[in-house]
Design a protein around this motif. Structure first.
Motif, short mmCIF file in Angstrom:
data_model
loop_
_atom_site.label_atom_id
_atom_site.label_comp_id
_atom_site.label_asym_id
_atom_site.label_seq_id
_atom_site.Cartn_x
_atom_site.Cartn_y
_atom_site.Cartn_z
N VAL A 1 0.71 -1.13 0.02
CA VAL A 1 -0.12 0.02 0.12
C VAL A 1 0.95 1.21 -0.05
N GLY A 2 2.34 1.11 -0.13
CA GLY A 2 3.00 2.24 0.08
C GLY A 2 3.33 2.98 1.27
N GLY A 3 3.04 2.39 2.29
CA GLY A 3 3.52 3.18 3.58
C GLY A 3 4.84 3.56 3.70
N PHE A 4 5.78 2.76 3.38
CA PHE A 4 7.16 2.90 3.52
C PHE A 4 7.78 4.14 2.60
N SER A 5 6.79 4.68 1.75
CA SER A 5 7.24 5.86 0.97
C SER A 5 7.00 7.29 1.52
N TYR A 6 6.08 7.21 2.88
CA TYR A 6 5.95 8.37 3.68
C TYR A 6 6.61 8.68 4.86
N SER A 7 6.85 9.79 5.34
CA SER A 7 7.66 10.08 6.64
C SER A 7 6.57 10.80 7.61
N GLU A 8 5.65 11.33 7.10
CA GLU A 8 4.39 12.03 7.87
C GLU A 8 4.95 13.31 8.52
N GLY A 9 5.84 13.98 7.84
CA GLY A 9 6.28 15.27 8.50
C GLY A 9 7.57 14.83 9.27
N ALA B 1 -1.38 19.24 1.32
CA ALA B 1 -1.66 18.45 0.22
C ALA B 1 -0.92 17.07 0.41
N GLU B 2 0.27 16.88 0.92
CA GLU B 2 1.05 15.74 0.89
C GLU B 2 0.20 14.80 1.83
N PHE B 3 -0.57 15.13 2.98
CA PHE B 3 -1.16 14.39 3.82
C PHE B 3 -2.48 13.77 2.99
N LEU B 4 -3.08 14.72 2.10
CA LEU B 4 -4.25 14.32 1.56
C LEU B 4 -3.60 13.41 0.41
N LEU B 5 -2.93 13.42 -0.30
CA LEU B 5 -2.32 12.41 -1.17
C LEU B 5 -1.86 11.12 -0.52
N GLN B 6 -1.48 11.17 0.68
CA GLN B 6 -0.82 9.75 1.54
C GLN B 6 -2.13 9.09 1.60
N THR B 7 -3.24 9.72 2.31
CA THR B 7 -4.47 8.95 2.56
C THR B 7 -5.12 8.38 1.28
N GLU B 8 -5.29 9.28 0.21
CA GLU B 8 -5.75 8.84 -0.99
C GLU B 8 -5.09 7.80 -1.59
N GLN B 9 -3.64 7.81 -1.74
CA GLN B 9 -2.93 6.69 -2.46
C GLN B 9 -2.81 5.50 -1.77
N TYR C 1 14.57 20.61 0.08
CA TYR C 1 15.68 20.34 -0.81
C TYR C 1 16.06 18.57 -0.40
N SER C 2 16.15 17.88 -1.35
CA SER C 2 16.85 16.78 -1.26
C SER C 2 16.08 15.78 -0.38
N ARG C 3 14.89 15.45 -0.81
CA ARG C 3 13.88 14.49 0.03
C ARG C 3 14.16 13.09 -0.32
N LEU C 4 14.05 12.12 0.58
CA LEU C 4 13.56 10.77 0.63
C LEU C 4 12.38 10.29 0.34
N PHE C 5 11.32 11.06 1.20
CA PHE C 5 10.09 10.68 1.33
C PHE C 5 9.12 11.43 0.64
N ARG C 6 7.85 11.06 0.39
CA ARG C 6 6.61 11.62 -0.32
C ARG C 6 5.89 12.63 0.90
N SER C 7 6.07 12.46 2.07
CA SER C 7 5.55 13.35 2.89
C SER C 7 6.57 13.33 4.28
N GLY D 1 1.62 -1.16 12.57
CA GLY D 1 1.90 -1.09 11.26
C GLY D 1 2.54 0.30 11.06
N TRP D 2 1.90 1.38 11.65
CA TRP D 2 2.22 2.86 11.55
C TRP D 2 3.66 3.01 12.15
#
Length: 222
Positions: free
Chosen positions: A19-27, A92-100, A216-222, A152-153
């Motif tokens: 489900v892609g949870g690994f790609s987010y750092s949630e801030g 916008a990032e948090f919205l993208l995360q829960t949608e994706q 600048y130079s991010r690893l994560f989508r959020s 899981g979180w």
């Protein structure tokens, strides 16, 4: 707990779930640059705070309520909880995360539950509501489903800290152990929430998420 239910919860909590949870750092990645997260102690404190101040009164409370709603097949209630999650995404990032993550979870559900396609027809699912569907079908208690969601979180967030701070694997395991100690209390808090006390208000987290969009130079989508 019956073995089937236990195995279902282990599966749902696994970071290998597609489900892609690994790609987010949630801030968290933004907190490393701007909010003083710099080592094991500060990263651990940050995640403990996020667990109790953001996850428990918000998404974790939704998982509890949505699990009950799915078991009763109360679709108006499911839609209302889903709308609440969408409305409370503060960037916008948090919205993208829960949608994706919700969309990906529904696609996974369709492979394992014959009624998933019908249940989610016309319902763009948020991640907590999609997770609750699977938890409801597992036969586990609402509390145990919430424990799986929270763990899981915690596992995803600890992995994000190990990569982004960066930290060693042993530090990550110590952080996860500390989070695991606090998760039962967070779940009890979530279970006690009602429509009047459920909340999603984390101003610093929202600001950091918004700043992360141009970091600048991010690893994560959020």
């Amino acid at each position: 707990m019956p073995p089937h239910s236990l195995l279902q919860l282990i599966w749902l909590a696994s970071p290998a779930l597609p489900v892609g949870g690994f790609s987010y750092s949630e801030g968290l990645e933004a907190a490393i640059e701007w909010a003083g997260v710099q080592d094991e102690a500060t990263a651990s404190d940050w995640l403990i705070g996020q667990l109790h101040l953001s996850l428990a009164p918000g998404d974790l409370a939704v998982v509890a309520e949505a699990t009950r709603a799915w078991r009763a097949m109360d679709m108006p209630r499911v839609r209302a909880l889903n709308a609440w999650v969408f409305t409370t995404r503060e960037s916008a990032e948090f919205l993208l995360q829960t949608e994706q993550m919700g969309r990906s979870f529904v696609e996974w559900l369709k492979l394992h539950h014959a009624d998933a396609a019908t249940c989610f027809d016309g319902v763009p699912a948020t991640y907590p509501v999609a997770f609750a569907f699977a938890a409801a079908r597992s036969g586990a208690s609402v509390a145990d489903g919430c424990l799986a969601f929270a763990f899981g979180w915690a596992e995803n967030m600890t992995a994000a800290a190990v990569k982004a701070v960066p930290l060693g694997q042993s530090a990550g395991q110590r952080m996860l152990a500390r989070l695991a100690q606090d998760i039962p209390a967070a779940v009890q808090d979530a279970l006690a929430r009602t429509d009047d006390t459920r909340q999603a208000f984390s101003p610093l987290l929202a600001i950091l998420s918004a700043r992360h969009e141009t970091q600048y130079s991010r690893l994560f989508r959020s």
